[in-house]
Design a protein around this motif. Structure first.
Motif, PDB file in Angstrom:
ATOM      1  N   ARG A   1       0.834  -1.205   0.000  1.00  0.00           N
ATOM      2  CA  ARG A   1       0.000   0.000   0.000  1.00  0.00           C
ATOM      3  C   ARG A   1       0.870   1.256   0.000  1.00  0.00           C
ATOM      4  O   ARG A   1       0.596   2.207  -0.736  1.00  0.00           O
ATOM      5  CB  ARG A   1      -0.918  -0.016   1.224  1.00  0.00           C
ATOM      6  N   VAL A   2       1.940   1.245   0.795  1.00  0.00           N
ATOM      7  CA  VAL A   2       2.840   2.399   0.869  1.00  0.00           C
ATOM      8  C   VAL A   2       3.540   2.619  -0.474  1.00  0.00           C
ATOM      9  O   VAL A   2       3.617   3.747  -0.964  1.00  0.00           O
ATOM     10  CB  VAL A   2       3.869   2.198   2.006  1.00  0.00           C
ATOM     11  N   LEU A   3       4.033   1.540  -1.079  1.00  0.00           N
ATOM     12  CA  LEU A   3       4.710   1.655  -2.373  1.00  0.00           C
ATOM     13  C   LEU A   3       3.773   2.248  -3.434  1.00  0.00           C
ATOM     14  O   LEU A   3       4.190   3.084  -4.240  1.00  0.00           O
ATOM     15  CB  LEU A   3       5.207   0.291  -2.847  1.00  0.00           C
ATOM     16  N   ILE A   4       2.518   1.808  -3.407  1.00  0.00           N
ATOM     17  CA  ILE A   4       1.559   2.305  -4.388  1.00  0.00           C
ATOM     18  C   ILE A   4       1.260   3.782  -4.151  1.00  0.00           C
ATOM     19  O   ILE A   4       1.277   4.595  -5.079  1.00  0.00           O
ATOM     20  CB  ILE A   4       0.266   1.462  -4.355  1.00  0.00           C
ATOM     21  N   ARG A   5       1.010   4.149  -2.911  1.00  0.00           N
ATOM     22  CA  ARG A   5       0.680   5.544  -2.596  1.00  0.00           C
ATOM     23  C   ARG A   5       1.842   6.483  -2.901  1.00  0.00           C
ATOM     24  O   ARG A   5       1.646   7.651  -3.234  1.00  0.00           O
ATOM     25  CB  ARG A   5       0.282   5.699  -1.119  1.00  0.00           C
ATOM     26  N   GLN A   6       3.078   5.984  -2.780  1.00  0.00           N
ATOM     27  CA  GLN A   6       4.249   6.828  -3.030  1.00  0.00           C
ATOM     28  C   GLN A   6       4.701   6.781  -4.496  1.00  0.00           C
ATOM     29  O   GLN A   6       5.809   7.189  -4.826  1.00  0.00           O
ATOM     30  CB  GLN A   6       5.393   6.413  -2.101  1.00  0.00           C
TER      31      GLN A   6
ATOM     32  N   ASN B   1      -1.369   5.207  -8.320  1.00  0.00           N
ATOM     33  CA  ASN B   1      -1.172   5.427  -6.886  1.00  0.00           C
ATOM     34  C   ASN B   1      -2.456   5.195  -6.093  1.00  0.00           C
ATOM     35  O   ASN B   1      -2.658   5.776  -5.041  1.00  0.00           O
ATOM     36  CB  ASN B   1      -0.613   6.829  -6.624  1.00  0.00           C
ATOM     37  N   ILE B   2      -3.304   4.304  -6.590  1.00  0.00           N
ATOM     38  CA  ILE B   2      -4.553   3.980  -5.900  1.00  0.00           C
ATOM     39  C   ILE B   2      -4.533   2.495  -5.556  1.00  0.00           C
ATOM     40  O   ILE B   2      -4.591   1.653  -6.451  1.00  0.00           O
ATOM     41  CB  ILE B   2      -5.762   4.322  -6.789  1.00  0.00           C
ATOM     42  N   PRO B   3      -4.429   2.149  -4.272  1.00  0.00           N
ATOM     43  CA  PRO B   3      -4.342   0.742  -3.866  1.00  0.00           C
ATOM     44  C   PRO B   3      -5.556  -0.086  -4.261  1.00  0.00           C
ATOM     45  O   PRO B   3      -5.444  -1.291  -4.484  1.00  0.00           O
ATOM     46  CB  PRO B   3      -4.208   0.800  -2.343  1.00  0.00           C
ATOM     47  N   SER B   4      -6.721   0.536  -4.400  1.00  0.00           N
ATOM     48  CA  SER B   4      -7.939  -0.209  -4.728  1.00  0.00           C
ATOM     49  C   SER B   4      -8.137  -0.382  -6.231  1.00  0.00           C
ATOM     50  O   SER B   4      -9.164  -0.898  -6.658  1.00  0.00           O
ATOM     51  CB  SER B   4      -9.161   0.491  -4.133  1.00  0.00           C
ATOM     52  N   PHE B   5      -7.160   0.029  -7.028  1.00  0.00           N
ATOM     53  CA  PHE B   5      -7.222  -0.122  -8.478  1.00  0.00           C
ATOM     54  C   PHE B   5      -7.438  -1.596  -8.816  1.00  0.00           C
ATOM     55  O   PHE B   5      -6.694  -2.462  -8.350  1.00  0.00           O
ATOM     56  CB  PHE B   5      -5.907   0.388  -9.088  1.00  0.00           C
ATOM     57  N   ILE B   6      -8.466  -1.888  -9.610  1.00  0.00           N
ATOM     58  CA  ILE B   6      -8.760  -3.273  -9.986  1.00  0.00           C
ATOM     59  C   ILE B   6      -7.914  -3.628 -11.201  1.00  0.00           C
ATOM     60  O   ILE B   6      -8.022  -3.003 -12.249  1.00  0.00           O
ATOM     61  CB  ILE B   6     -10.258  -3.461 -10.297  1.00  0.00           C
ATOM     62  N   VAL B   7      -7.076  -4.644 -11.037  1.00  0.00           N
ATOM     63  CA  VAL B   7      -6.157  -5.056 -12.092  1.00  0.00           C
ATOM     64  C   VAL B   7      -6.844  -6.075 -12.987  1.00  0.00           C
ATOM     65  O   VAL B   7      -7.316  -7.107 -12.515  1.00  0.00           O
ATOM     66  CB  VAL B   7      -4.876  -5.665 -11.488  1.00  0.00           C
ATOM     67  N   ARG B   8      -6.898  -5.794 -14.278  1.00  0.00           N
ATOM     68  CA  ARG B   8      -7.457  -6.737 -15.235  1.00  0.00           C
ATOM     69  C   ARG B   8      -6.474  -7.881 -15.459  1.00  0.00           C
ATOM     70  O   ARG B   8      -5.276  -7.742 -15.193  1.00  0.00           O
ATOM     71  CB  ARG B   8      -7.740  -6.048 -16.565  1.00  0.00           C
TER      72      ARG B   8
END
Length: 171
Positions: free
Chosen positions: A105-110, A121-128
């Motif tokens: 989560r930290v890596l994504i937000r940063q 930078n959104i942890p809730s991003f749904i990956v296809r």
């Protein structure tokens, strides 16, 4: 018992707040409601065929439903965990780019993570499913081949090779 289920979901997926779990449950409820409504129609009904295929295609594309289970009956069997597995935060952890779900989560937000060429930078991003292979460290990230972090640059300026001096003292 309902809160115990949501707590186990949030702990395993690293969701920060109960709102994230609620949002996934709400999305799943809407999908299941649409599937239930379509199942009441006749098999050859044009609305059931068109909307049913659209729902199934969308769920297969994001990776929640297997291609060999493309029937509306299987949509009713989906669980919250199936959707939580498709979050970018969970995928980064499972790929081994992060040490824990919280680190992910930290890596994504940063802004250290990219999906294809786009920094996300959104942890809730749904990956296809098709984008899952393209999750990587961002090019301009300090973890990638980008410039060094603030502390490392500061130490290099202050010491101009201060790390080399420490090694000589130890010998």
């Amino acid at each position: 018992s309902l809160s115990a289920v949501s707590c186990s979901c949030s702990l395993s997926s690293g969701i920060n707040a109960e709102y994230g779990v609620w949002r996934v449950k709400y999305t799943l409820a809407k999908i299941r409601k649409a599937a239930r409504e379509l199942l009441t129609l006749e098999d050859k009904d044009p609305r059931r065929l068109f909307e049913g295929n659209a729902i199934l295609r969308r769920l297969v594309r994001i990776g929640v439903l297997d291609e060999n289970r493309m029937k509306l009956d299987y949509v009713l069997g989906l669980k919250t965990e199936d959707f939580l597995e498709r979050r970018l935060q969970t995928q980064v952890f499972k790929l081994g780019l992060a040490k824990s779900i919280h680190h992910a989560r930290v890596l994504i937000r940063q802004k250290h993570i990219r999906v294809r060429k786009q920094v996300v930078n959104i942890p809730s991003f749904i990956v296809r499913l098709d984008a899952q292979k393209h999750i990587d460290i961002a090019i301009n990230s300090a973890y990638g081949s980008g410039r060094e972090g603030r502390v490392k640059r500061k130490r290099m300026r202050a010491g101009a090779g201060g790390a080399g001096d420490n090694d000589e003292d130890e010998d």
